[in-house]
Design a protein around this motif. Structure first.
Motif, PDB file in Angstrom:
ATOM      1  N   GLN A 140       0.412  -0.991  -0.299  1.00 56.91           N
ATOM      2  CA  GLN A 140      -0.159   0.192  -0.031  1.00 56.91           C
ATOM      3  C   GLN A 140       0.885   0.846   0.083  1.00 56.91           C
ATOM      4  OE1 GLN A 140      -3.565  -0.926  -0.895  1.00 56.91           O
ATOM      5  NE2 GLN A 140      -3.833   0.892  -0.568  1.00 56.91           N
ATOM      6  N   VAL A 143       1.940   1.674  -3.916  1.00 51.52           N
ATOM      7  CA  VAL A 143       1.009   2.296  -4.363  1.00 51.52           C
ATOM      8  C   VAL A 143       1.136   3.908  -4.531  1.00 51.52           C
ATOM      9  CG1 VAL A 143      -1.356   2.538  -5.145  1.00 51.52           C
ATOM     10  CG2 VAL A 143       0.409   0.327  -4.590  1.00 51.52           C
ATOM     11  N   LYS A 150      -1.036  -0.743  -8.173  1.00 50.65           N
ATOM     12  CA  LYS A 150      -0.496  -2.110  -7.174  1.00 50.65           C
ATOM     13  C   LYS A 150      -0.587  -3.036  -7.839  1.00 50.65           C
ATOM     14  CE  LYS A 150      -2.264  -3.685  -3.276  1.00 50.65           C
ATOM     15  NZ  LYS A 150      -1.834  -3.443  -2.359  1.00 50.65           N
ATOM     16  N   SER A 178      -6.390  -4.044  -6.761  1.00 48.97           N
ATOM     17  CA  SER A 178      -5.525  -5.494  -6.619  1.00 48.97           C
ATOM     18  C   SER A 178      -5.315  -6.560  -7.576  1.00 48.97           C
ATOM     19  CB  SER A 178      -5.600  -5.772  -5.294  1.00 48.97           C
ATOM     20  OG  SER A 178      -7.192  -6.221  -5.435  1.00 48.97           O
TER      21      SER A 178
END
Length: 194
Positions: A140, A143, A150, A178
């Motif tokens: 995270q 990103v 991602k 994702s």
């Protein structure tokens, strides 16, 4: 398709041909001068990578019935799940494993969990026509710092000793979610996946 005896004969002939090539080279030359596996963007209809919170899920849909093996690089000899799957027919196969398993590594430079999955038609040997995919699941923090990528799938050479393609030659798909999908001939995922 082929019976066990026919498959054994084909393997024996191929191994014999490789031995002849090595013999002709005087056993001093690398066999890659005679046999090139290479990156191939065919034989599958879809590959999906789902970067879950604790796991990486790899799904491949083959174009034809498949009876080979699917495994993460480094787990071939152990032949143990969840890192190894011995397919006995069908067209869709799934490997789902923790970021702590199957030789998955965290690459600090990329800020991502990385692994490679090999799709091998023969149970024992890598041949031209086999596939390999580099998988990348970004954490995270990364990103936010890396323009929203991602997840990423890249086609690579299944032969671990080969030279991998440059970034300009790379066949890959990225996603800001994702989940990312790679299809033959598609260099980026469809817009609905972005």
């Amino acid at each position: 398709m082929f019976g066990e005896v026919d498959a054994w004969r084909i393997k024996t002939v191929l191994v014999g041909l490789l031995a002849l090539a090595a013999s002709a080279a005087g056993w001093k030359e690398d066999l890659t001068n005679y046999v090139r596996i290479g990156v191939r963007d065919a034989g599958y209809s879809k590959v999906v990578l789902d970067c879950e919170d604790e796991n990486m899920a790899f799904v491949i849909r083959m174009e034809k019935d498949f009876e080979g093996v699917v495994y993460t690089r480094g787990s071939f000899h152990s032949r143990q799940g969840p890192c190894f799957l011995d397919a006995e027919g069908g067209t869709e196969f799934v490997l789902k494993f923790s970021y702590k398993d199957c030789s998955t590594k965290y690459d600090d430079k990329l800020g991502a969990y990385v692994n490679t999955v090999v799709v091998q038609h023969d149970d024992d040997l890598i041949f031209p026509g086999d596939l390999a995919f580099d998988l990348r699941c970004h954490d995270q923090v990364t990103v936010n710092a890396s323009l929203g990528v991602k997840s990423k799938i890249s086609l690579v050479d299944p032969d671990p000793a080969s030279k991998q393609p440059s970034k300009d030659e790379e066949i890959s798909a990225t996603s800001s979610s994702s989940v990312v999908t790679l299809m033959p001939g598609k260099l980026t995922p469809p817009k609905e996946e972005l």
